[in-house]
Design a protein around this motif. Structure first.
Motif, short mmCIF file in Angstrom:
data_model
loop_
_atom_site.label_atom_id
_atom_site.label_comp_id
_atom_site.label_asym_id
_atom_site.label_seq_id
_atom_site.Cartn_x
_atom_site.Cartn_y
_atom_site.Cartn_z
N TYR A 241 -123.38 80.82 50.99
CA TYR A 241 -122.74 81.73 50.08
C TYR A 241 -121.67 81.00 49.29
N HIS A 242 -121.36 81.62 48.17
CA HIS A 242 -119.89 81.10 47.46
C HIS A 242 -119.03 81.92 47.73
N GLY A 243 -117.76 81.67 47.61
CA GLY A 243 -116.79 82.68 47.59
C GLY A 243 -115.41 82.24 46.89
N GLN A 244 -114.75 83.38 46.58
CA GLN A 244 -113.29 83.08 46.11
C GLN A 244 -112.40 84.06 46.66
N PHE A 245 -111.29 83.60 46.21
CA PHE A 245 -110.14 84.46 47.22
C PHE A 245 -109.09 84.42 46.15
N TYR A 246 -108.21 85.54 45.86
CA TYR A 246 -107.11 85.66 45.25
C TYR A 246 -106.14 86.75 45.77
N ARG A 247 -104.90 86.56 45.29
CA ARG A 247 -104.25 87.58 46.11
C ARG A 247 -103.23 88.30 45.21
N HIS A 248 -102.80 89.42 45.28
CA HIS A 248 -101.96 90.04 44.52
C HIS A 248 -100.85 90.64 45.66
N GLY A 249 -99.72 89.81 45.55
CA GLY A 249 -98.63 90.19 46.56
C GLY A 249 -99.30 90.24 47.84
N GLN A 250 -99.04 91.01 48.80
CA GLN A 250 -99.55 91.01 50.23
C GLN A 250 -101.09 91.42 50.26
N GLN A 251 -101.59 91.76 48.81
CA GLN A 251 -103.12 92.35 49.05
C GLN A 251 -103.79 91.01 48.65
N GLY A 252 -105.19 90.96 49.15
CA GLY A 252 -105.97 89.92 49.25
C GLY A 252 -107.34 90.39 48.55
N VAL A 253 -107.92 89.65 47.84
CA VAL A 253 -109.44 90.14 47.49
C VAL A 253 -110.34 88.76 47.55
N VAL A 254 -111.39 89.17 48.49
CA VAL A 254 -112.35 88.10 48.68
C VAL A 254 -113.67 88.63 48.16
N ILE A 255 -114.30 87.48 47.45
CA ILE A 255 -115.42 87.88 46.81
C ILE A 255 -116.47 86.83 47.27
N ILE A 256 -117.66 87.49 47.73
CA ILE A 256 -118.86 86.51 48.36
C ILE A 256 -120.10 86.93 47.80
#
Lengths: 171, 236
Positions: free
Chosen positions: B198-213
């Motif tokens: 798998y490949h993944g990316q992570f970014y955050r917005h303030g305290q929230q985070g988004v992980v895409i895989i």
């Protein structure tokens, strides 16, 4: 070998005989004496670092021995073994009269009251001076000298009486 | 020194070498003879006291000491060993029980995907955007439009944190998207990551985070762009 080990071995070689003899005259039993000597030297080993003066080594060991002997009495009073049952010194080199005399002295030493016997042991086996005996026993020197006098006087009289008896017997 | 005193002193200490005893002996045959007799008696006493010493006593003494030394040393060794064991136990327990940040979010997200393989293969709950936004609202997020179908959108446990687990369609492929609140409780997470599968990316917005895989890095990248355009954040 560590230097402590060497010091200990020298101590054993130099003094174990006198310490054994001292023990023997305290308890008149060879195997108890051996136990006492074992305990004494084991304690000596454990506190060997506290022995600073080589010249004091013998009296230091005697002090330990006397304490061990006192502990023995706290623990348990052993039955004393009769001297006649115990093999003593090898008398083969002596003539019969001397051997008999030595046997007599031994019996007399054994019969001495402990407070007379111990100063004598300290003086003859330990090589203590009157002052040293007084210090070790917590007595004043006059008392010590009186006890030494009485102890030796008893032995002297016993010897004189026995030779008197022999003379009478022979005559 | 009178005779009585002289005798008392010599009987008490036949080898008395004090000057006054010497002086009292000098020139007096009777006293000299007495002194010699007392010294002879003392020699007899000394030889009577010289009982036989067991022959191997010295060896026994040395043996006993070596034995006790050995025993002491092994007791010391035992003690050291016990100390080491107890230190080890304390250190281990400390590491095991110390509240530490959760592992890296990427690793955890990957593990989560592997744990639920169905979500990336054939699971299809056919969720609509409204349902998704209803759930997203809890995380302060809103998606204005989806790039494709939404196969799955459910709350899940993300190491003790309630998170949203979505599987979306992007360029005809399945892509997993996690929305995780309070990402600070995780270790630093790299912006991009991959393992063999798998490949993944992570970014955050303030305290929230988004992980895409996803299976493909390009698909992950385009999902990230799509989301960035369509997602709106509110503070929670």
């Amino acid at each position: 070998m560590s230097s402590k080990q060497q010091r200990y071995e020298a101590l054993v070689q130099a003094f174990h005989k006198d310490i054994y003899r001292y023990a023997y005259w305290l308890c008149h039993d060879s195997s108890i004496s051996q136990d006492l000597v074992q305990e004494t030297f084991l304690r000596a080993w454990k506190s060997l670092d506290s022995l600073k003066d080589v010249n004091a080594a013998k009296s230091w060991l005697i002090t330990i021995l006397r304490r061990e002997n006192a502990r023995r009495f706290e623990r348990k009073q052993f039955d004393l073994v009769d001297m006649d049952d115990v093999p003593l010194a090898d008398d083969t080199s002596m003539d019969a009269e001397a051997a008999m005399e030595q046997q007599l002295i031994r019996r007399q030493i054994q019969m001495l009251a402990p407070e007379y016997r111990e100063p004598l042991l300290m003086q003859v086996i330990g090589g203590y001076s009157g002052d040293e005996i007084a210090a070790a026993l917590g007595l004043n020197k006059n008392t010590v000298m009186t006890r030494l006098f009485r102890a030796r006087n008893q032995l002297k009289e016993a010897l004189e009486n026995s030779s008197e008896l022999r003379r009478q017997g022979n005559g | 020194m009178d005779d009585l005193e002289f005798r008392r002193r010599l009987i008490a200490e036949p080898y008395d070498n004090d000057d006054d005893v010497k002086a009292a002996t000098q020139g007096d045959n009777k006293r000299q003879q007495f002194a010699q007799e007392m010294q002879a008696l003392d020699d007899k006493i000394a030889s009577a006291l010289n009982v036989d010493v067991p022959e191997d006593l010295a060896n026994q003494l040395l043996l006993r000491q070596r034995f006790s030394e050995h025993q002491q040393r092994s007791e010391k060794r035992k003690w050291v060993f016990a100390m080491a064991a107890s230190v080890t136990l304390v250190v281990t327990a400390t590491f095991a029980l110390w509240p530490k940040p959760h592992a890296n979010l990427a690793d955890y997200a990957l593990a989560h995907v592997y744990h639920e393989p169905d979500t990336m293969l054939h699971l299809d709950e056919n969720a609509n955007l409204q349902q998704v936004n209803a759930k997203l609202a809890g995380y302060g997020a809103h998606i204005s439009q989806a790039s494709g179908r939404i196969f799955y959108a459910n709350h899940c446990d993300f190491k003790g944190k309630r998170s949203l687990h979505m599987v979306m369609e992007q360029n005809g492929q399945r892509v997993t998207v996690f929305v995780v609140p309070h990402v600070d409780s995780f270790d630093d997470t790299p912006a991009e990551f991959a393992d063999g599968h798998y490949h993944g990316q992570f970014y955050r917005h303030g305290q929230q985070g988004v992980v895409i895989i996803g299976n493909d890095s390009e698909v992950v990248e385009s999902t990230s762009k799509t989301l960035a355009d369509s997602i709106e954040w509110q503070s929670i």
